[in-house]
Scaffold this motif. Sequence first.
Motif, short mmCIF file in Angstrom:
data_model
loop_
_atom_site.label_atom_id
_atom_site.label_comp_id
_atom_site.label_asym_id
_atom_site.label_seq_id
_atom_site.Cartn_x
_atom_site.Cartn_y
_atom_site.Cartn_z
N THR A 3 -1.48 6.90 -0.08
CA THR A 3 -2.88 6.45 0.01
C THR A 3 -3.46 6.87 1.50
O THR A 3 -4.67 6.78 1.88
N TRP A 11 -12.46 2.90 5.79
CA TRP A 11 -11.27 2.05 6.08
C TRP A 11 -10.28 2.10 5.21
O TRP A 11 -9.16 1.77 5.53
N GLN A 12 -10.49 2.12 3.65
CA GLN A 12 -9.55 2.34 2.69
C GLN A 12 -8.76 3.73 2.88
O GLN A 12 -7.49 3.55 2.55
N ILE A 22 0.81 -1.02 0.06
CA ILE A 22 0.00 -0.11 0.06
C ILE A 22 0.98 1.30 -0.01
O ILE A 22 1.65 1.13 0.91
N VAL A 72 -10.28 -4.76 3.54
CA VAL A 72 -11.64 -3.98 4.09
C VAL A 72 -12.83 -5.12 4.10
O VAL A 72 -13.19 -5.08 5.08
N SER A 125 -6.33 -2.20 1.75
CA SER A 125 -6.96 -2.54 0.41
C SER A 125 -8.41 -2.76 0.57
O SER A 125 -8.82 -3.01 1.50
N GLU A 126 -8.86 -2.99 -0.86
CA GLU A 126 -10.30 -3.28 -0.77
C GLU A 126 -10.43 -4.49 -0.20
O GLU A 126 -11.54 -5.04 0.57
#
Length: 474
Positions: free
Chosen positions: A51, A68-69, A47, A78, A74-75
């Motif tokens: 971001t 959360w992201q 990550i 989450v 990451s998706e």
Amino acid sequence: MRLQIQFSSAKNYILGFATSGVFLVAGLFYFNNTQATENAPDTFSEIRSDTKSSLSDFNPNELSAAEWQQLGFSEKQVQTILKYKSVLGGNFHSKAELQKCYVISEEKFSELEPYILLPEEVSGNKKSASFVSNYNSDRPNFAYSGNSFSTKKTLKIPGKFNPDHYSSADFVNLGFSEKQATSILKYKNYLGGSFHSKEKFGECFVISAENFQKLAPYLLLPEKSSAEAATSKNFISKDFKAEKKDISYEPFDPNITDLVGWKNLGFSEKQAQVIINYRDRNLKGSFKNLEDIARCFVISPEKFEALKPFIVLNPENIKERKFASNTTENSANRTENNLQKFATNPTDFSKTDLNQITFNQLIEFGFDERSAASFLGFRKKLGGFMAKNQILETYNIDKNLAQKLVEIAPLNTENVERFSLLDAPEEWLKSHPYFRYYADKIVYYRISSKDEKKIFKSLNLKADVEKKMRLYLK
């Protein structure tokens, strides 16, 4: 010609096998790469730091997937976190539970931990432990057999706040019903206008343990109030570690020491007043010996030992005997005068209502002034007797004489005020000898229930206590 055809067929077979092999190898290579990508564990090294959002206080139970992201997940991570939360029953109850989610590395948790608005741990949370165990196993299903949370009203917590400053409307906006908000404010008034601590706030009957866990991180109150012990009903001081500085004791006579003098010895103002009342009322004006001082309940054994070498009991200041003698003599004279007056106009006690009998009539029957006063005082607190045997419960009364009076005199209960648990005034509940210890519980239980049987069941009373209460209920 024949050889040429056979060679051509063999060539085609070879080319066909070669082509199939190429496709097979290519397919396996693609499949292995895809699987490796899907099965690769999510770590925070993949990550990008750009971001991550700037961190501030947050409740993980209120974050959406997008939020959360924004924290740097990451998706897929989450999705895993949200699935883990649902397995726990819909909420993280502590930081420790959140930390157990395997996609949150130790480094990431250490980064987030100071900003998480949850308690460190929740003791005795067996359900949560079983959820974590199920989640960390390889089982495909995560069954939850607990109560459904879908019907519960969700709290809308705006941020950190002091509940002492909240009105009824504020508590309603927070997520409580109007009746619950009213109950919370009544509880605050009962505590003296302030919740004092998170612990006291959590003791409010209408605030469930689950809601308190959600609210606790936001409450601008101390965990426990240091003044709680000092403001207790008995004002008992078990140790004097919190005294003002070091006290240098000097010889003193406890029979002439005033309020300021006791305070200078290390007692609070309320404790000092209790000591003086004990001396002047219970001991009729003076301490006669060291044992009298040691028996005062606000003087702890440790404190008494500290004071003992400096106590001087001057005989000139011990006036109890003279005081008692005078009191006894005056009482005897008054009783004799009353008996002489009653002899000329005797009372017919077979027609005298026990709820109407007067002080002088009780003296006439043979009670002393102390017993007569106790009789009338107890009757007044009750609002009237509902059963003759209540008279025998009167403190400081001659029970043999009282039994004779009960056998002779009638009892009329028509004018005794009675209520139901649902409409009894709060002041009446708090002052009545049979209800006062349960008054607050009754007030709060009847907010949510209109069934008197349920309220009695919730109070969990002993049979004899409930029997006494029912005497004064409609």
